[in-house]
Write an enzyme that holds these catalytic residues in place. Structure first.
Site, mmCIF file in Angstrom:
data_model
loop_
_atom_site.group_PDB
_atom_site.id
_atom_site.type_symbol
_atom_site.label_atom_id
_atom_site.label_comp_id
_atom_site.label_asym_id
_atom_site.label_seq_id
_atom_site.Cartn_x
_atom_site.Cartn_y
_atom_site.Cartn_z
ATOM 1 N N PRO A 233 1.972 -8.924 -0.991
ATOM 2 C CA PRO A 233 3.431 -8.979 -1.205
ATOM 3 C C PRO A 233 4.146 -7.813 -0.545
ATOM 4 C CG PRO A 233 2.293 -9.622 -3.200
ATOM 5 C CD PRO A 233 1.221 -9.172 -2.226
ATOM 6 N N CYS A 234 5.276 -8.132 0.059
ATOM 7 C CA CYS A 234 5.934 -7.162 0.941
ATOM 8 C C CYS A 234 7.290 -6.715 0.427
ATOM 9 C CB CYS A 234 6.110 -7.783 2.326
ATOM 10 S SG CYS A 234 7.117 -9.287 2.311
ATOM 11 N N GLN A 235 7.679 -7.082 -0.790
ATOM 12 C CA GLN A 235 9.046 -6.783 -1.218
ATOM 13 C C GLN A 235 9.362 -5.295 -1.172
ATOM 14 O OE1 GLN A 235 7.033 -8.950 -2.586
ATOM 15 N NE2 GLN A 235 8.109 -10.784 -3.233
#
Length: 339
Positions: free
Chosen positions: A71-73
């Site tokens: 996940p890159c948030q």
């Protein structure tokens, strides 16, 4: 015998779709979100799909390749850009499984900001300690035949010598190549009332391609705004009396919102709320409506044979978060040439 692949943070299976198209056989997929995992299982098989927190996964088979997008948030331009965001640490779980599976190659996908982060420097050090040579850079999906200007970072780690990222040389495809044959006016605004049992739980699905050709019920004000936007235009084409106060007072920035696509050009990045024109350039190139879920899936290069599970909003997130299968296939062919 087909080379084997493990997909971590698999989502709905965009990367696996590309790798299977290139001849790989998936043997394990891990996805924490139930509805996304159900979509993956519906297309690639429930037998090797784990709907689980990656930190709890311990039974890890050997594989030729490991792929996935932690996940890159925490790195995203749209996120909080918090360097202490715990999601930034999930690459450690990714490399834990790489260390156990001992693949010849691994591939990581993330937003382009990831390559300038301290976490990427730490990932590089740990991967090097495990014996992997790394290549990294950004790829533009449009260069690989995807009708979308989506830029993402990729890292290829290899124990069999450095593997450069593939070079895209495809002519850019306009959105018309995938949208032109679809009905102008979607027949419904709702998914069919159907469910399927996956992992012992009933979830909405499985939905076929035309089930996703969903309309909305815009207000009269929204329709009037849509009519003022030309192909390639956006909120700056609206007359003052149609501007909400926030846009009237903000004369710069957010240039793509309330934007209309052009038939002969790739779309901008398909994000998770593509059904909301106020979020980006998501108006159909001709019709006065936002693109449908099916149109977004096609712009991401998912085949029409793909099946989907979840609510409308959940499927939209699956589509927007995915690696375009056509881009994933280019990465897969690049890796396959070195195995």
């Amino acid at each position: 015998m087909a080379p084997t692949v493990i997909d971590l943070f698999a989502g709905c299976g965009g990367m696996t779709s590309g790798f299977t198209a290139a001849g790989f056989a998936p043997i394990l997929a891990v996805e924490h979100n139930l509805r996304a995992a159900a979509t993956y299982a519906s297309n690639f098989g429930e037998d090797h799909t784990l709907c689980a927190d990656i930190a709890t996964v311990s039974d890890i088979p050997r594989a030729d390749v490991v792929i996935g997008g932690p996940p890159c948030q925490g790195f995203s331009n749209l996120g909080s850009r918090d360097v202490d965001d715990p999601r930034n640490q999930l690459w450690k779980e990714y490399l834990r499984i790489v260390a156990a599976a001992r693949p010849s190659v691994f591939v990581v996908e993330n937003v382009d900001r990831f390559l300038a982060s301290s976490e990427f420097a730490l990932l590089t050090a740990e991967a090097t300690r495990l014996g992997y040579a790394l290549s990294s850079g950004t790829l533009l999906a449009a260069d690989f035949g995807v009708p979308q200007r989506r830029k993402r970072a990729f890292v290829i780690g290899s124990r069999i010598g450095p593997i450069p990222l593939p070079v895209g040389a495809s002519p850019w495809a306009g959105v018309g190549t995938v949208l032109a044959d679809l009905p102008a006016r979607p027949a419904t605004t709702a998914l069919p009332a159907s469910s399927v049992t996956v992992f012992g739980v009933d979830v909405p699905g499985r939905f076929k391609s035309l089930d996703l050709h969903l309309g909305r019920n815009p207000t009269a004000l929204s329709l009037e705004r849509y009519r003022h936007i030309p192909p390639g235009g956006g909120r700056f084409d609206l007359p003052d009396h149609l501007l909400p106060r926030c846009w009237r007072e903000k004369k710069t920035g957010t240039t793509d919102v309330m934007g209309r696509m052009r038939w002969d050009q790739p779309s901008l990045t398909i994000r998770t709320e593509f059904f909301k024109p106020e979020k980006g350039q998501y108006l159909h190139p001709t019709w006065h409506r936002p693109i449908t879920h099916l149109e977004a899936a096609r712009l991401q290069t998912f085949p029409d044979s793909f099946e989907w599970c979840g609510t409308k909003a959940e499927i939209a997130r699956q589509i927007g978060n995915a690696v375009p299968p056509t881009l994933a296939a280019a990465l897969a062919r690049q890796v396959l040439g070195f195995l």
